[in-house]
Design an enzyme around this catalytic site. Structure first.
Site, short mmCIF file in Angstrom:
data_model
loop_
_atom_site.label_atom_id
_atom_site.label_comp_id
_atom_site.label_asym_id
_atom_site.label_seq_id
_atom_site.Cartn_x
_atom_site.Cartn_y
_atom_site.Cartn_z
N ASP A 1 15.11 24.54 79.76
CA ASP A 1 14.31 23.51 80.19
C ASP A 1 13.97 22.33 79.03
OD1 ASP A 1 12.51 23.59 83.38
OD2 ASP A 1 11.82 22.18 81.47
N ILE A 2 14.44 21.01 79.35
CA ILE A 2 13.86 20.39 78.81
C ILE A 2 12.49 19.74 78.42
CG2 ILE A 2 13.85 18.45 80.34
CD1 ILE A 2 16.08 16.20 79.29
N ASN B 1 9.26 27.40 92.56
CA ASN B 1 8.56 26.18 93.47
C ASN B 1 9.37 25.83 94.52
OD1 ASN B 1 6.29 26.96 90.96
ND2 ASN B 1 7.58 25.08 90.03
N GLY C 1 5.00 22.54 92.84
CA GLY C 1 5.13 22.14 91.69
C GLY C 1 6.14 21.93 91.85
N GLN C 2 7.15 21.72 92.81
CA GLN C 2 9.09 21.91 92.88
C GLN C 2 8.34 19.92 92.84
OE1 GLN C 2 11.13 22.65 96.61
NE2 GLN C 2 13.19 22.33 95.15
N HIS D 1 15.78 26.73 91.99
CA HIS D 1 15.67 26.69 90.83
C HIS D 1 15.19 28.38 90.08
CE1 HIS D 1 13.40 23.24 90.76
NE2 HIS D 1 12.86 24.23 90.04
N HIS E 1 12.67 29.58 87.07
CA HIS E 1 12.24 29.29 86.06
C HIS E 1 11.93 30.96 84.79
CE1 HIS E 1 10.59 25.17 86.01
NE2 HIS E 1 10.31 25.75 87.72
#
Ligand code: 5GP
Ligand code: ZN
Length: 113
Positions: free
Chosen positions: A31-32, A86, A92-93, A99, A101
């Site tokens: 994750d960035i 999410n 929180g999407q 995806h 997490h």
């Protein structure tokens, strides 16, 4: 493939990502903006907007997100982790390509915020 989708662009190489694993069905990358010392995402290569859009035919593919995430976690020294998906902005999407997490490397709180 959705041409406006950020994660589809990562899948097809238009946007770079720090990849952990890839095959013909799934892709995993760091994750960035990590929310834990170890934080990566596992996504299907098929564009699915979110958990609510998973069809019966996708069940095996979605199960593969878990087995892939667990294997990558083990290989990267993350024995304990949280897996999160999410669905919807209120949850929180922010990226509307499904995806999962995987977060680890610190103690987690429950309930999440
Ligand atoms: P969401 O909030 O939709 O559940 O999660 C989206 C995640 O994608 C966030 O954790 C965010 O940091 C990550 N993200 C957004 N854009 C990029 C990107 O360009 N590259 C990578 N590696 N992660 C991204
Ligand atoms: Zn997509």
């Amino acid at each position: 493939m959705d041409t406006n989708c950020l994660f589809c662009k990562i899948i097809n190489g238009d946007i770079p990502a720090n990849k952990l694993f890839e095959d013909d069905e799934v892709l995993a990358f760091w994750d960035i903006e990590p929310q834990a010392p170890k934080h990566f995402l596992v996504i299907p290569k098929k564009h699915i907007a979110g958990p609510a859009d998973v069809a019966d035919i996708d069940q095996k593919l979605i199960g593969k997100l878990i087995t892939t995430g667990a294997k990558i976690a083990e290989e990267n020294g993350i024995p304990q982790y949280r897996m999160v998906m999410n669905n919807g902005a209120e949850a929180g999407q922010t990226v509307f390509h499904l995806h999962m997490h995987v977060l680890g490397g610190r103690a987690m709180n429950w309930p999440p915020g």
